[in-house]
Design a protein around this motif. Structure first.
Motif, mmCIF file in Angstrom:
data_model
loop_
_atom_site.group_PDB
_atom_site.id
_atom_site.type_symbol
_atom_site.label_atom_id
_atom_site.label_comp_id
_atom_site.label_asym_id
_atom_site.label_seq_id
_atom_site.Cartn_x
_atom_site.Cartn_y
_atom_site.Cartn_z
ATOM 1 N N ASN A 1 -22.865 8.126 20.121
ATOM 2 C CA ASN A 1 -21.563 8.693 19.761
ATOM 3 C C ASN A 1 -21.260 9.939 20.583
ATOM 4 O O ASN A 1 -20.131 10.170 21.014
ATOM 5 N N THR A 2 -22.270 10.762 20.799
ATOM 6 C CA THR A 2 -22.076 11.991 21.574
ATOM 7 C C THR A 2 -21.837 11.675 23.041
ATOM 8 O O THR A 2 -20.908 12.212 23.666
ATOM 9 N N ALA A 3 -22.668 10.814 23.614
ATOM 10 C CA ALA A 3 -22.539 10.489 25.032
ATOM 11 C C ALA A 3 -21.195 9.826 25.329
ATOM 12 O O ALA A 3 -20.545 10.142 26.340
ATOM 13 N N LEU A 4 -20.771 8.915 24.466
ATOM 14 C CA LEU A 4 -19.495 8.242 24.709
ATOM 15 C C LEU A 4 -18.319 9.180 24.485
ATOM 16 O O LEU A 4 -17.290 9.061 25.171
ATOM 17 N N ALA A 5 -18.446 10.117 23.544
ATOM 18 C CA ALA A 5 -17.401 11.132 23.384
ATOM 19 C C ALA A 5 -17.291 11.971 24.651
ATOM 20 O O ALA A 5 -16.182 12.308 25.101
ATOM 21 N N GLN A 6 -18.423 12.311 25.265
ATOM 22 C CA GLN A 6 -18.400 13.084 26.504
ATOM 23 C C GLN A 6 -17.770 12.289 27.639
ATOM 24 O O GLN A 6 -17.000 12.832 28.441
ATOM 25 N N ILE A 7 -18.084 11.007 27.720
ATOM 26 C CA ILE A 7 -17.497 10.163 28.764
ATOM 27 C C ILE A 7 -15.988 10.072 28.585
ATOM 28 O O ILE A 7 -15.211 10.180 29.547
ATOM 29 N N ALA A 8 -15.540 9.875 27.334
ATOM 30 C CA ALA A 8 -14.099 9.806 27.072
ATOM 31 C C ALA A 8 -13.426 11.129 27.390
ATOM 32 O O ALA A 8 -12.350 11.166 28.026
ATOM 33 N N ALA A 9 -14.039 12.233 26.979
ATOM 34 C CA ALA A 9 -13.452 13.543 27.246
ATOM 35 C C ALA A 9 -13.359 13.800 28.744
ATOM 36 O O ALA A 9 -12.360 14.343 29.238
ATOM 37 N N GLU A 10 -14.388 13.416 29.482
ATOM 38 C CA GLU A 10 -14.384 13.612 30.938
ATOM 39 C C GLU A 10 -13.263 12.809 31.593
ATOM 40 O O GLU A 10 -12.541 13.301 32.445
ATOM 41 N N ARG A 11 -13.136 11.554 31.166
ATOM 42 C CA ARG A 11 -12.128 10.696 31.795
ATOM 43 C C ARG A 11 -10.709 11.141 31.427
ATOM 44 O O ARG A 11 -9.790 11.077 32.253
ATOM 45 N N LEU A 12 -10.515 11.595 30.187
ATOM 46 C CA LEU A 12 -9.190 12.029 29.753
ATOM 47 C C LEU A 12 -8.875 13.466 30.171
ATOM 48 O O LEU A 12 -7.724 13.898 30.064
ATOM 49 N N ARG A 13 -9.928 14.208 30.590
ATOM 50 C CA ARG A 13 -9.794 15.633 30.906
ATOM 51 C C ARG A 13 -9.426 16.437 29.655
ATOM 52 O O ARG A 13 -8.625 17.370 29.707
ATOM 53 N N PHE A 14 -10.024 16.041 28.542
ATOM 54 C CA PHE A 14 -9.810 16.712 27.274
ATOM 55 C C PHE A 14 -11.064 17.532 26.934
ATOM 56 O O PHE A 14 -12.170 17.188 27.347
ATOM 57 N N PRO A 15 -10.917 18.597 26.147
ATOM 58 C CA PRO A 15 -12.111 19.241 25.604
ATOM 59 C C PRO A 15 -12.791 18.296 24.616
ATOM 60 O O PRO A 15 -12.135 17.470 23.975
ATOM 61 N N LEU A 16 -14.093 18.427 24.485
ATOM 62 C CA LEU A 16 -14.850 17.479 23.678
ATOM 63 C C LEU A 16 -14.396 17.466 22.217
ATOM 64 O O LEU A 16 -14.420 16.420 21.567
ATOM 65 N N HIS A 17 -13.958 18.599 21.688
ATOM 66 C CA HIS A 17 -13.567 18.637 20.273
ATOM 67 C C HIS A 17 -12.316 17.815 19.989
ATOM 68 O O HIS A 17 -12.000 17.539 18.835
ATOM 69 N N ARG A 18 -11.614 17.403 21.035
ATOM 70 C CA ARG A 18 -10.417 16.564 20.850
ATOM 71 C C ARG A 18 -10.763 15.070 20.796
ATOM 72 O O ARG A 18 -9.868 14.231 20.649
ATOM 73 N N VAL A 19 -12.045 14.735 20.954
ATOM 74 C CA VAL A 19 -12.467 13.332 20.944
ATOM 75 C C VAL A 19 -13.395 13.098 19.758
ATOM 76 O O VAL A 19 -14.384 13.809 19.579
ATOM 77 N N ARG A 20 -13.058 12.110 18.949
ATOM 78 C CA ARG A 20 -13.915 11.730 17.817
ATOM 79 C C ARG A 20 -14.310 10.268 17.969
ATOM 80 O O ARG A 20 -13.468 9.418 18.269
#
Length: 840
Positions: free
Chosen positions: A514-533
């Protein structure tokens, strides 16, 4: 050691719109996203769930390993107040199985292993159910069990499954042998092995063994099932793979997939033991018989050892031809996998062990014959490493002994034979520079323990204690063992405040997905990690399909699906923004705040404005909710030829190595592991803390399998150590004072941001590294794990110099009658080569 980042997306804009640039998330250490929920006790597991009218189940287990069921009397149990359902095998006309459909939900006519379920009860409480189970009377005709896989392999052995020829199975991948106890045979053929042995100056042959082992996750197996009117079934389970549970359940019960819903909340560990289907069909049948009331069954710790599956035992025979310069010319490998009573994952473990059997070594001429053998013992399933822990014990101990036999330093011997770009694997895959770097892993592990020399502190330790210090290394590799059509999907949904939720069916079982995929999504979207759940609960009615949470494939497949889902969401956002901004989508860029025109950065629209459809001032709306879908399937994989094993079974290889330091009392055999280190080529590190956690956890688990874990049976097949009282696992006091890990980064060309999996690898070669270190310290030759102090003492008593290993075996012959621990070594050209002193 390379750090190829060419697969990464373009760099972010230096000044992305009105907000400050968001720092990278991939490659950065972030705490696990579920940390607070778990530490506070707020996380809900299947065992925490309470449903209205829920009943509780218990099972009646067989005290025999092999017996005919002559009769079952359930009348007293049925009459007990509070009992709502009692089941026996003859009421259930279903068979279940993953790759071979060979198992009844409850034993019918015969029992095939100690602890097998023969009856079950659902009652108002656990206590009433347990009392009812005791009231069930079963009459058995006890038969002599088949416990030794080598005996079961003989052509005249009693058959565990006389009906094997009538079972359904996955024909493309597996080859059961009707009329025998062989559930599957995996063949691999490369080059001309006889010619390879003829070219060898030395031939070394030996046998290595290890027992069955229990997974022992903190949360035992638990399932709650409600079979409602109209055959609508809802399953809550501690399963690793909700879609696998649903698919196998529907196949067995002959139900359409859309009538069965599987929900998996938090899971308290799995390690492969929760990968298939286990308690769910039985609990479902109890619910149906109880009139549709939900029924809950949670295994006790003792039931985990006997009712539920374990890791398969292995007998591994290896014969190696080698030149005096260390070049391997041929290798013949034969594996006898003890599947226990049912095939389950054991046949696929056998398949995976076959195409991985050579380890990360180049063998120009080789054969593998790997057999899955039925016995009357608890059945084998997937276990962290998927067979590699077991066969690497033999392979890496064998490499050590081969090196010693020809008088070469074992580290140098490994260096000379490791795979490199241009090498060809056992199945015909050509290794490239992008495949990974096994040599860099080996060198890193060896350097971390100062292999080949004693530090001043270690020398002083020897002088002061009288114990001898030994250092050992062992290599490893593993690729996901999965069907060629393995696929997954991800859905990214944007909320009206610009945050997103990621839905996947990859189950969080402690690996940190869950953490790793949240980081991947945040990186691709250019969002801060707290914006991805990442949604925690997995639900086959609501989440997109994923094959299984196994094989260390989750980061690569689900990571790629997540990237594609993010790209799909961005594409939709750009399309709507292009209309709002009256711009070509090609001229747009984005940041965490919104989408803007690249050459007019102050001309933009925010994500909240785009998230659920853009509204113009006059009330017109365009676009709609932003929902990105990503689909990814393993590329290029093929079935293996059943006679030669040639094909492409592996999506990617993760290489690694372990280094271990031990000190050993040369008189008593007592030893301690002082330090353990490891290095793995992970492609690219997504989260350093997660990688380190995986590595340390895996190494500690590897210590358990190396030093203390293993099933012990009596001659009647009764399991003698079905609990932590006699089947120990490591505790915090068993962790070495120094435990380290390192990451080599050779980017995986098709991995998400270059990453590849490392979930299983940290425990694979811990055991042989310890065995090698003990041998370096004392000369003790260990061929069986777990390695206990008395095993070292016995090996020291029977230790013979290497000169005595030379046999009169005729050139080219193969010793197939080796009892455990015996060694055949043959030198082709005189004079006798003297072994170098034992390296310490």
């Amino acid at each position: 050691m390379s750090d190829d980042t060419s697969v990464l997306p373009p760099e972010k804009s230096e000044a992305p719109g009105p907000g400050a640039p968001v720092p990278p998330t991939v490659g950065v250490d972030h705490p696990r996203v579920e940390t607070t929920e778990k530490l506070t006790g707020d996380a809900l597991y299947t065992g925490d769930l309470q449903l209205p009218g829920m009943l509780h189940a218990k099972v009646k287990q067989s005290p025999h390993a092999r017996a005919r069921i002559l009769g079952i009397d359930t009348r007293r149990a049925e009459a007990l107040p509070g009992v709502h359902a009692v089941l026996t095998g003859h009421e259930l006309d279903y068979k279940i199985g993953l790759y071979i459909v060979d198992k009844d939900i409850l034993a019918k006519d015969v029992v095939r292993h100690f602890g097998e379920a023969v009856a079950a009860v659902a009652a108002e409480s656990v206590e009433i159910a347990a009392e009812a189970v005791e009231l069930i009377e079963v009459e058995y005709e006890v038969l002599t069990p088949v416990l030794d896989p080598m005996v079961a392999f003989e052509p005249d052995a009693p058959l565990v499954h006389p009906e094997l020829g009538s079972y359904s199975y996955v024909e493309a991948a597996f080859s059961p042998q009707p009329g025998t106890n062989v559930a599957h045979v995996q063949k691999i053929r490369k080059g001309d092995v006889e010619q390879g042995f003829a070219e060898a100056e030395w031939v070394i042959e030996r046998e290595y063994t290890n027992p069955s082992v229990q997974h022992v996750p903190l949360e035992t197996h638990v399932a709650i099932v409600q079979w409602k009117a109209g055959d609508q079934v809802t399953i809550w389970s501690s399963a690793q793979s909700p879609f696998t549970v649903r698919n196998l359940f529907c196949t067995a019960m002959r139900l359409p997939l859309n009538q069965v819903r599987v929900i998996v909340p938090h899971v308290g560990g799995g390690f492969g033991g929760k990968a298939g289907i286990h308690l769910e069909p039985l609990v479902a049948c109890l619910s149906r018989k109880a009139g549709g009331r939900p029924v809950r069954l949670q295994a006790t710790r003792e039931e985990e050892f006997s009712l539920l599956p374990c890791r398969s035992a292995l007998t591994y025979r290896i014969k190696t031809g080698v030149r005096s310069d260390g070049t391997i010319t041929a290798q013949q490998m034969t594996m006898f996998w003890d599947a226990g009573a049912y095939a389950d994952y054991a046949v696929n473990v056998t398949r995976a062990s076959g195409f991985s059997a050579s380890g990360p070594y180049e063998l120009p001429n080789a054969t593998v014959d790997a057999y899955t053998i039925y016995t009357n013992k608890p059945y084998g399933t997937a276990y962290r490493g998927f067979g590699h822990v077991e066969f690497f014990w033999g392979l890496e101990r064998h490499m050590e002994l081969v090196a010693q036999a020809i008088g070469m330093d074992s580290l140098e011997f490994r260096r000379r034979n490791l795979l490199k770009p241009g090498s060809v694997t056992m199945t015909g895959e050509v290794i490239t520079a992008d495949t990974g770097d096994p040599l860099a892993c080996l060198e890193a592990a060896a350097t971390s323990i100062d292999y080949g020399r004693l530090t001043p502190e270690e020398a002083e330790h020897e002088r002061r204690t009288g114990r001898r210090i030994g250092k050992g290394v062992a290599t490893l590799h593993k690729a996901p063992a999965m069907p060629s059509f393995t696929a997954t999907a991800a859905v990214v949904k944007m909320n009206s405040d610009g945050s997103v939720v990621l839905n996947i069916a990859l189950t969080e079982i402690g690996q940190g997905c869950n953490t790793a995929l949240a980081q991947i999504a945040a990186e691709r979207l250019r969002f801060p990690l707290h914006r991805v759940r990442v949604a925690v609960e997995r639900d086959t009615d609501k989440d997109p399909y994923d094959w299984q949470t196994v094989a260390s494939k989750g980061l690569l497949l689900s990571g790629n699906a997540t990237i594609l889902a993010c790209d799909n969401l961005l594409e939709q956002g750009y399309a709507t923004a292009a209309q709002v901004l009256r711009a070509n989508p090609a001229d747009l860029d984005h940041d965490a705040d919104g989408v803007f025109v690249r050459h007019h950065r102050d001309h933009g629209v925010t994500w909240p404005e785009l998230s659920i459809g853009y509204a113009f001032p006059n009330g017109n709306g365009i676009g709609g909710p932003l929902v990105g879908v990503g689909r990814y399937i393993a590329q290029g994989l093929t079935h293996l030829d059943k006679e030669t094993g040639q094909g492409l079974p592996a999506l990617d290889w993760t290489y690694g190595a372990h280094g271990v330091v031990v000190d050993v009392d040369p008189d008593t055999g007592e030893f301690d592991v002082l330090a353990i280190s490891s290095a793995y080529d992970v492609g690219r590190v997504v989260n350093p803390g997660l990688v380190r956690g995986q590595c340390i956890g895996g190494m500690v688990q590897g210590l358990g399998t190396a030093l203390c874990e293993g099933y012990i049976y009596d001659q009647q097949g009764r399991l003698l150590n079905p609990s932590f009282t006699d089947n120990k696992i490591p505790t915090s006091r068993d962790i070495p004072a120094r435990i380290e890990s390192a990451a080599v980064q050779t980017a995986q060309i098709d991995g998400p941001f270059g990453a590849r999996g490392v979930g299983e690898h940290p425990m694979i070669s811990v055991a042989p590294a310890i065995g090698n270190a003990i041998q370096h310290a004392t000369g003790a030759e260990l061929m069986h794990m777990p390695i206990r102090h008395e095993d070292v003492w016995r090996a020291l008593q029977s230790h013979e110099p290497i000169d005595n290993w030379i046999t009169e075996t005729p050139v080219g012959s193969c010793r197939s009658d080796l009892p455990g621990g015996n060694l055949a070594v043959e030198e082709r050209t005189p004079p006798l080569r003297q072994a170098q002193p034992v390296l310490r």
